[in-house]
Design an enzyme around this catalytic site. Structure first.
Site, PDB file in Angstrom:
ATOM      1  N   ARG A  94      53.705  25.184  24.122  1.00 43.40           N
ATOM      2  CA  ARG A  94      53.258  24.421  24.729  1.00 43.40           C
ATOM      3  C   ARG A  94      53.100  22.685  24.300  1.00 43.40           C
ATOM      4  O   ARG A  94      52.065  22.755  25.029  1.00 43.40           O
ATOM      5  CB  ARG A  94      52.584  25.247  26.401  1.00 43.40           C
ATOM      6  CG  ARG A  94      51.566  25.717  26.060  1.00 43.40           C
ATOM      7  CD  ARG A  94      50.719  25.469  27.216  1.00 43.40           C
ATOM      8  NE  ARG A  94      49.244  26.558  27.038  1.00 43.40           N
ATOM      9  CZ  ARG A  94      48.269  26.583  27.721  1.00 43.40           C
ATOM     10  NH1 ARG A  94      48.686  26.219  29.187  1.00 43.40           N
ATOM     11  NH2 ARG A  94      47.436  27.832  27.933  1.00 43.40           N
ATOM     12  N   GLY A 127      55.292  25.197  30.085  1.00 40.21           N
ATOM     13  CA  GLY A 127      55.407  24.167  28.161  1.00 40.21           C
ATOM     14  C   GLY A 127      54.354  23.038  28.802  1.00 40.21           C
ATOM     15  O   GLY A 127      53.642  22.157  28.257  1.00 40.21           O
ATOM     16  N   ARG A 180      43.818  18.288  20.094  1.00 36.21           N
ATOM     17  CA  ARG A 180      43.009  18.802  20.053  1.00 36.21           C
ATOM     18  C   ARG A 180      42.696  17.436  18.465  1.00 36.21           C
ATOM     19  O   ARG A 180      44.035  17.160  17.894  1.00 36.21           O
ATOM     20  CB  ARG A 180      43.364  19.909  19.657  1.00 36.21           C
ATOM     21  CG  ARG A 180      42.679  20.331  19.586  1.00 36.21           C
ATOM     22  CD  ARG A 180      43.344  22.132  19.888  1.00 36.21           C
ATOM     23  NE  ARG A 180      43.360  22.951  20.385  1.00 36.21           N
ATOM     24  CZ  ARG A 180      44.280  24.033  20.401  1.00 36.21           C
ATOM     25  NH1 ARG A 180      45.132  23.923  19.859  1.00 36.21           N
ATOM     26  NH2 ARG A 180      43.885  24.719  22.257  1.00 36.21           N
ATOM     27  N   ASP A 258      46.892  34.397  16.436  1.00 36.56           N
ATOM     28  CA  ASP A 258      48.114  33.375  16.306  1.00 36.56           C
ATOM     29  C   ASP A 258      46.105  32.264  16.917  1.00 36.56           C
ATOM     30  O   ASP A 258      47.147  30.991  16.347  1.00 36.56           O
ATOM     31  CB  ASP A 258      48.964  33.166  17.129  1.00 36.56           C
ATOM     32  CG  ASP A 258      48.272  33.663  18.720  1.00 36.56           C
ATOM     33  OD1 ASP A 258      47.469  34.657  18.417  1.00 36.56           O
ATOM     34  OD2 ASP A 258      48.772  32.818  19.264  1.00 36.56           O
ATOM     35  N   ASP A 268      41.174  26.968  20.719  1.00 35.41           N
ATOM     36  CA  ASP A 268      42.218  26.932  21.498  1.00 35.41           C
ATOM     37  C   ASP A 268      40.906  27.686  22.459  1.00 35.41           C
ATOM     38  O   ASP A 268      40.749  28.724  22.221  1.00 35.41           O
ATOM     39  CB  ASP A 268      43.551  27.879  21.177  1.00 35.41           C
ATOM     40  CG  ASP A 268      43.903  28.132  21.527  1.00 35.41           C
ATOM     41  OD1 ASP A 268      44.180  27.580  22.751  1.00 35.41           O
ATOM     42  OD2 ASP A 268      45.275  28.603  21.658  1.00 35.41           O
TER      43      ASP A 268
HETATM   44  P1  AMP Z   1      47.460  31.394  23.966  1.00 39.88           P
HETATM   45  O1  AMP Z   1      47.206  32.451  24.664  1.00 39.88           O
HETATM   46  O2  AMP Z   1      47.047  30.137  24.369  1.00 39.88           O
HETATM   47  O3  AMP Z   1      47.450  31.315  22.428  1.00 39.88           O
HETATM   48  O4  AMP Z   1      49.072  31.380  23.876  1.00 39.88           O
HETATM   49  C1  AMP Z   1      49.996  32.683  23.169  1.00 39.88           C
HETATM   50  C2  AMP Z   1      51.097  31.744  22.933  1.00 39.88           C
HETATM   51  O5  AMP Z   1      52.043  31.586  24.564  1.00 39.88           O
HETATM   52  C3  AMP Z   1      51.611  30.261  22.265  1.00 39.88           C
HETATM   53  O6  AMP Z   1      52.994  31.027  22.052  1.00 39.88           O
HETATM   54  C4  AMP Z   1      52.110  29.617  23.471  1.00 39.88           C
HETATM   55  O7  AMP Z   1      52.716  28.596  22.938  1.00 39.88           O
HETATM   56  C5  AMP Z   1      52.276  29.779  24.874  1.00 39.88           C
HETATM   57  N1  AMP Z   1      52.104  29.532  25.570  1.00 39.88           N
HETATM   58  C6  AMP Z   1      50.873  29.531  26.263  1.00 39.88           C
HETATM   59  N2  AMP Z   1      51.548  28.688  28.071  1.00 39.88           N
HETATM   60  C7  AMP Z   1      52.558  28.752  28.040  1.00 39.88           C
HETATM   61  C8  AMP Z   1      53.243  28.037  28.477  1.00 39.88           C
HETATM   62  N3  AMP Z   1      52.686  27.199  30.221  1.00 39.88           N
HETATM   63  N4  AMP Z   1      54.190  27.046  28.717  1.00 39.88           N
HETATM   64  C9  AMP Z   1      55.161  27.608  27.287  1.00 39.88           C
HETATM   65  N5  AMP Z   1      54.670  28.480  26.330  1.00 39.88           N
HETATM   66  C10 AMP Z   1      52.969  28.895  26.450  1.00 39.88           C
HETATM   67 MG    MG Z   2      46.749  29.945  21.652  1.00 36.61          MG
END
Ligand code: AMP
Ligand code: MG
Length: 478
Positions: A94, A127, A180, A258, A268
């Site tokens: 996203r 996204g 960011r 990640d 993040d």
């Molecule tokens: P995060 O927990 O924010 O670090 O995200 C973990 C993974 O989930 C990453 O690959 C993000 O891009 C994906 N992700 C989180 N929320 C969304 C969303 N609403 N749409 C698409 N991908 C998402």
């Molecule tokens: Mg992340």
């Protein structure tokens, strides 16, 4: 745009070899663009301070390329361990890298997004980012920067007029796109993905990129020594980062591989929380049921993540040598804890015994349940605050016997820039904090009446604290 120094180096990384690091993507077209937050201070530092509101929206809401920068955004490829299980299906789902530039110190900075639309890595996601999620990231980055934590900055937050459906927020939720500003963002997971694909050549190319742009002092190193010294630098900066979180009373909440940047910069911010008291089991994310990423387990999480990075690098260097590199973690962490706590207390380091002091200080905080931020506020610069501390609502804690050893160190250590105590901030009744009920109280008027006044007032309060504490805004290298 006098100080604007575009330098889109990531775009060229591995281009001749089929660009295994990213995929070009396009931003979503949003129905509306309302600027909710503009980081004017950092915009000025990177030469973008004079953009009109219209230009700001066209770059950070519609993602029209900045002059001399990436011609199209790129979604960065990565994998990662999420709560310790390996997930090969992630990546920028996203967000994307929008632009790269240099600041006055020559650091390579990325402008990356959150909530800018779907990419090949979105899986079932939309996204998008909720406005509340964006507001929370603004609050986290503003607080951490003021408290001297090496963090990404929120550069822009634009509300985008869509309705989102989320399990963890009242829905439909308002949408936003966040930009960011970070000291680049090569995640541990980017290396893990290349190792998973057994792409030694690409790992070497990514190490070269990191050395060239983040660790130029290692430029002369060759072969295995190059890989090992890069790894040791990441170990060192990660240990320092965790120590800074601890001294800030901060729980990141989702310490997946990640979400770790090889520059040791924090980024993040999802379900983060500040700890009200020094409770090692205090957990930020409701979905972290086992407390894996609890306040007192963040060093362990950092070290575990580093071991995974070491695993990925073991395609190019011997495992035993990488393990040696990992072993420096605890020593660096001890020193970084001492540095970070003394710095937050406004004191100069005293010597070898400092880490033992920090341990005793934290133990006292845990046992008494003393309010975390309050103690740093009450005792800032030690002896010079002793009288003020006795006016504190928790003064009785400072009068107890078990505080006497701590008081002894606080009042005998040399203060660091005690003139900072003259700031009005220290005449206030309480420190600036960002506990969860305060975050919710900032959000409620926005949700109910689109009233941003509490949010704005809080940013001003944080600004006063930042001014009073006077910590370096960028990298803290003790
Ligand atoms: P995060 O927990 O924010 O670090 O995200 C973990 C993974 O989930 C990453 O690959 C993000 O891009 C994906 N992700 C989180 N929320 C969304 C969303 N609403 N749409 C698409 N991908 C998402
Ligand atoms: Mg992340």
């Amino acid at each position: 745009m006098e100080n604007y120094k575009p330098d889109p180096v990531f775009e060229n990384l591995g281009r001749d070899k089929g660009a295994p690091f990213y995929d070009p993507v396009a931003a979503a077209a949003f129905p509306d663009h309302i600027v909710r937050y503009r980081n004017q201070q950092w915009a000025e530092k990177v030469g973008l301070g004079d953009l009109s509101e219209e230009d700001w929206i066209s770059h950070f809401g519609r993602f029209e390329p900045l002059p001399g920068n990436l011609s199209a955004p790129v979604a960065i490829r990565y994998h990662g361990h999420q709560f310790r299980s390996y997930n090969p299906d992630i990546g920028d789902g996203r967000g994307f890298l929008f632009a790269q530039l240099r600041d006055g110190d020559g650091r390579l900075l990325d402008l990356g997004t959150k909530g800018s639309g779907k990419t090949p890595y979105s899986r079932f996601g939309d996204g998008r980012l909720t406005l509340k999620g964006g507001v929370r990231e603004v609050l986290a980055t503003e607080m951490l920067e003021a408290l001297g934590v090496y963090t990404s900055k929120t550069f822009s937050l634009i509300e985008t007029g869509e309705k989102l459906y989320r399990e963890d927020e009242p829905s439909p939720a308002r949408s936003a796109v966040l930009v960011r500003l970070s000291h680049s963002h090569v995640r541990f997971g980017a290396f893990q993905r290349l190792a998973y694909e057994k792409n030694d050549e690409a790992i070497a190319a990514l190490v070269d990129y990191c050395i060239a742009h983040f660790y130029p002092a290692l430029a002369e190193k060759e072969g295995e020594a190059r890989i090992l010294s890069f790894f040791e630098n990441v170990v060192q900066h990660t240990a320092q980062l965790v120590a800074q979180w601890m001294a800030a009373g901060f729980v990141h909440g989702v310490l997946n591989t990640d979400n770790m940047n090889v520059t040791g910069e924090s980024f993040d911010y999802g379900p983060w929380r500040f700890a009200p008291v020094a409770d090692p089991s205090f957990t930020a994310a409701y979905f972290d049921q086992t407390g894996l990423y609890a306040f007192g387990r963040q060093a362990e999480a950092g070290a575990w993540n580093l071991a995974q990075l070491g695993g990925a690098l073991s395609l190019l260097a011997p495992v035993e040598a990488l393990n040696e590199g990992l072993r420096i973690f605890s020593g660096v962490y001890e020193k970084a804890m001492s540095d970070a706590f003394f710095r937050r207390l406004g004191l100069q380091r005293t010597g070898e015994g400092d880490f033992a002091f920090v341990g005793g200080f934290l133990k006292w905080m845990t046992e008494t349940g003393a309010p975390y931020e309050r103690v740093f506020f009450d005792w800032f610069c030690g002896a010079a605050s002793a009288e003020r501390a006795m006016q504190s609502p928790v003064a009785e804690l400072y009068a107890q016997d078990k505080f006497s050893e701590i008081r002894e160190v606080l009042t005998s250590a040399e203060p660091d820039r005690p003139e900072r105590l003259a700031h009005d901030y220290f005449k206030g009744a309480k420190p600036c904090t960002m506990l969860i009920d305060e975050v919710e109280a900032i959000w409620a008027p926005i949700a109910d009446q689109d009233d941003w006044s509490v949010f704005k007032a809080k940013l001003e309060e944080i600004g006063r604290m930042r001014e009073a504490l006077g910590f370096e805004a960028s990298r803290f290298i003790p």
